[in-house]
Design a protein around this motif. Structure first.
Motif, PDB file in Angstrom:
ATOM      1  N   PRO A 108      33.601 -67.852-140.956  1.00  0.00           N
ATOM      2  CA  PRO A 108      33.922 -68.967-141.855  1.00  0.00           C
ATOM      3  C   PRO A 108      33.032 -68.971-143.092  1.00  0.00           C
ATOM      4  N   TYR A 109      33.497 -69.680-144.099  1.00  0.00           N
ATOM      5  CA  TYR A 109      32.760 -69.879-145.351  1.00  0.00           C
ATOM      6  C   TYR A 109      32.420 -68.548-146.031  1.00  0.00           C
ATOM      7  N   GLU A 110      33.184 -67.518-145.712  1.00  0.00           N
ATOM      8  CA  GLU A 110      32.969 -66.185-146.298  1.00  0.00           C
ATOM      9  C   GLU A 110      31.550 -65.667-146.038  1.00  0.00           C
ATOM     10  N   CYS A 167      38.646 -64.559-134.670  1.00  0.00           N
ATOM     11  CA  CYS A 167      38.475 -65.318-135.905  1.00  0.00           C
ATOM     12  C   CYS A 167      37.856 -64.421-136.975  1.00  0.00           C
ATOM     13  N   GLU A 216      35.567 -66.754-131.998  1.00  0.00           N
ATOM     14  CA  GLU A 216      35.049 -68.102-131.816  1.00  0.00           C
ATOM     15  C   GLU A 216      34.960 -68.353-130.318  1.00  0.00           C
ATOM     16  N   GLU A 249      29.513 -77.303-136.270  1.00  0.00           N
ATOM     17  CA  GLU A 249      30.733 -76.522-136.488  1.00  0.00           C
ATOM     18  C   GLU A 249      30.729 -75.187-135.753  1.00  0.00           C
ATOM     19  N   LEU A 253      28.594 -72.507-135.992  1.00  0.00           N
ATOM     20  CA  LEU A 253      28.409 -71.420-136.941  1.00  0.00           C
ATOM     21  C   LEU A 253      27.268 -70.465-136.547  1.00  0.00           C
ATOM     22  N   LYS A 303      27.202 -71.405-150.013  1.00  0.00           N
ATOM     23  CA  LYS A 303      28.495 -71.301-149.330  1.00  0.00           C
ATOM     24  C   LYS A 303      28.788 -72.520-148.458  1.00  0.00           C
TER      25      LYS A 303
END
Length: 350
Positions: A283-285, A280, A256, A343, A345, A327
Motif C-alpha cells: 500500500p501507499y506505493e 496484495c 495481507e 492499518e 502496514l 507517502k
C-alpha cells in the motif's frame, strides 16, 4: 475402544452373526429404510451440523440402533495415533486401548472394507475379553469413520449387553460419513470472528500442527512456510487477540495476513491461531525496503538501531523515513506508528 470403566465400546460388527450387519442391504446393494430411520438419520445430520455434537447425534441414532455405550476415537494425522475423545456408558477412558485396537486385523479389515466389524470375531477374542466382557458387554461393533471425500477421521465403537439387531451394521454405515465430522481433528471447529470472506486460511496449534478452517481454501503460501508456523506459535503465546500485517511469500509475492485466536482440534479445546491471507500489492506505493524501515519504527527502534538491523547507513534510513512520512501523510514517528499498526502496514515475517 478406549475405555476401561463400565465397559469399553469395543470393536467390530457386534453381536450379530458374522456378515449379518449387511443383511439390511438388498441384493442390488441398496439399503432399505423406513420413515422412522430416515427421520433419525436427518436428526443425526442436524446435530452434527448444528452443534449438538456427539451426544446429540448419538441420541438421534439410538432411536433406531439399540446400544448401551459408545465411544468416538479420533485419528490425529499429525501424530498417526488414535485418541478417545468422547463417550457415554464408560466412566473412564483408557487411551492405550485405542492404539491396541488399531493393531488388530479387525481394524485393518475395517479400513479396507470401510464397513463395521463386530466383536467377538476371530482375532478379536483377547481384546474382547480384556475390554468388553469384564464389564458386562455381550457384543461390540466398530465403524471406521470416513468423510464423503474419502478422508479417514477415526472410529465409532458401540457396545451392548444384548445382541445387535442384524441391520445395525448397515444403519451405522449409512450415517458414518456424517459422524466422521465429529472426529475430524484437521478442522478448526471454532470459526474465527471478523475474518473477511475473501481470505484463505489455515489454523495452527502451539506445536505447529496445521488444521483446516471450515469453508476456507488453504493458502499454500502460508501452509508450507515454517516461518508462519513459528509466527503463529509466538502469537498464541502472546496476549494479543489479533495481529494484522504484511508477509513476503516464498514466491516473492506480498500477502495481507491476519492472525486471529481460535479453538482448534476436537471441539476447539486447544488454543490455536488462524492465519488468513490474500495476495496484495504494497500500500501507499511503499517499497520493500521502506516497509522494513516502517516496521522497525513501529517497533520503537531509533534510526541508528534501524541502520544496524538492516545493514544500512543512518543517512539512508533517514532518506527512507522522509519518503515514508510523505507517502503516509504523517509528520511524527508517533503518528506513523499509530497508522502502521492500525492499518496493518508492518511486516509479520521479520
Amino acid at each position: 475402544m478406549g475405555r476401561s470403566g463400565d465397559g469399553h465400546s469395543g470393536t467390530g460388527r457386534a453381536g450379530v452373526d458374522r456378515g449379518s450387519a449387511d443383511r439390511g442391504v438388498g441384493g442390488d446393494g441398496v439399503i432399505t429404510v423406513d420413515a422412522r430411520q430416515v427421520q433419525a438419520f436427518a436428526e443425526v445430520g442436524y446435530q452434527v451440523a448444528g452443534g449438538g455434537g456427539a451426544h446429540g447425534a448419538m441420541a438421534a441414532l439410538r432411536r433406531v440402533v439399540p446400544l448401551d455405550a459408545y465411544e468416538f476415537v479420533a485419528y490425529d494425522p499429525a501424530t498417526g495415533r488414535h485418541h478417545s475423545v468422547v463417550s457415554d456408558g464408560h466412566p473412564r477412558i483408557d487411551h492405550d486401548a485405542a492404539e491396541e485396537y488399531a493393531g488388530l486385523e479387525a481394524y485393518r479389515r475395517a479400513m479396507t472394507t470401510r464397513a463395521p466389524v463386530g466383536m467377538p470375531e476371530p482375532g478379536t477374542e483377547r481384546y474382547f475379553r480384556r475390554h468388553l466382557a469384564p464389564y458386562g458387554w455381550r457384543a461390540g461393533l466398530t465403524a471406521p469413520l470416513f468423510l464423503d471425500e474419502g478422508r479417514y477421521t477415526g472410529l465409532l465403537h458401540l457396545a451392548t449387553r444384548d445382541a445387535f439387531p442384524r441391520r445395525t451394521g448397515a444403519l451405522v454405515s449409512a450415517v458414518s460419513p456424517m459422524l466422521a465430522h465429529l472426529t475430524d481433528l484437521n478442522r478448526c471447529v471454532i470459526d474465527p470472528v471478523g475474518l473477511p470472506p475473501d481470505f484463505r486460511a489455515v489454523a495452527f496449534d502451539r506445536l505447529g500442527t496445521r488444521r483446516e478452517v471450515p469453508g476456507r481454501e488453504i493458502p499454500a503460501a502460508l501452509r508450507d512456510d515454517p516461518a508462519m508456523a513459528a509466527c503463529a506459535r509466538e502469537f498464541i503465546d502472546s496476549r494479543e487477540l489479533s495481529r494484522h500485517g504484511l508477509w513476503l511469500g516464498a514466491g516473492g509475492r506480498w500477502h495481507e495476513v491476519r492472525l486471529l485466536r481460535a479453538g482448534v482440534g476436537y471441539q476447539g479445546t486447544l488454543q490455536g491461531a488462524v492465519a488468513a491471507e490474500r495476495p496484495c500489492v504494497l500500500p501507499y506505493e511503499l517499497t520493500g525496503r521502506e516497509l522494513d524501515v516502517l516496521t522497525r519504527v513501529a517497533a520503537g527502534d531509533s534510526n541508528p538501531q534501524i541502520a544496524a538491523a538492516l545493514v544500512l547507513s543512518v543517512r539512508t534510513v533517514t532518506t527512507h523515513l522522509e519518503h515514508i512520512f510523505a507517502k503516509l501523510g504523517c509528520d511524527s514517528r508517533t503518528r506513523l506508528t499509530t497508522k502502521a499498526l492500525a492499518e496493518g502496514l508492518c511486516r509479520l515475517d521479520v
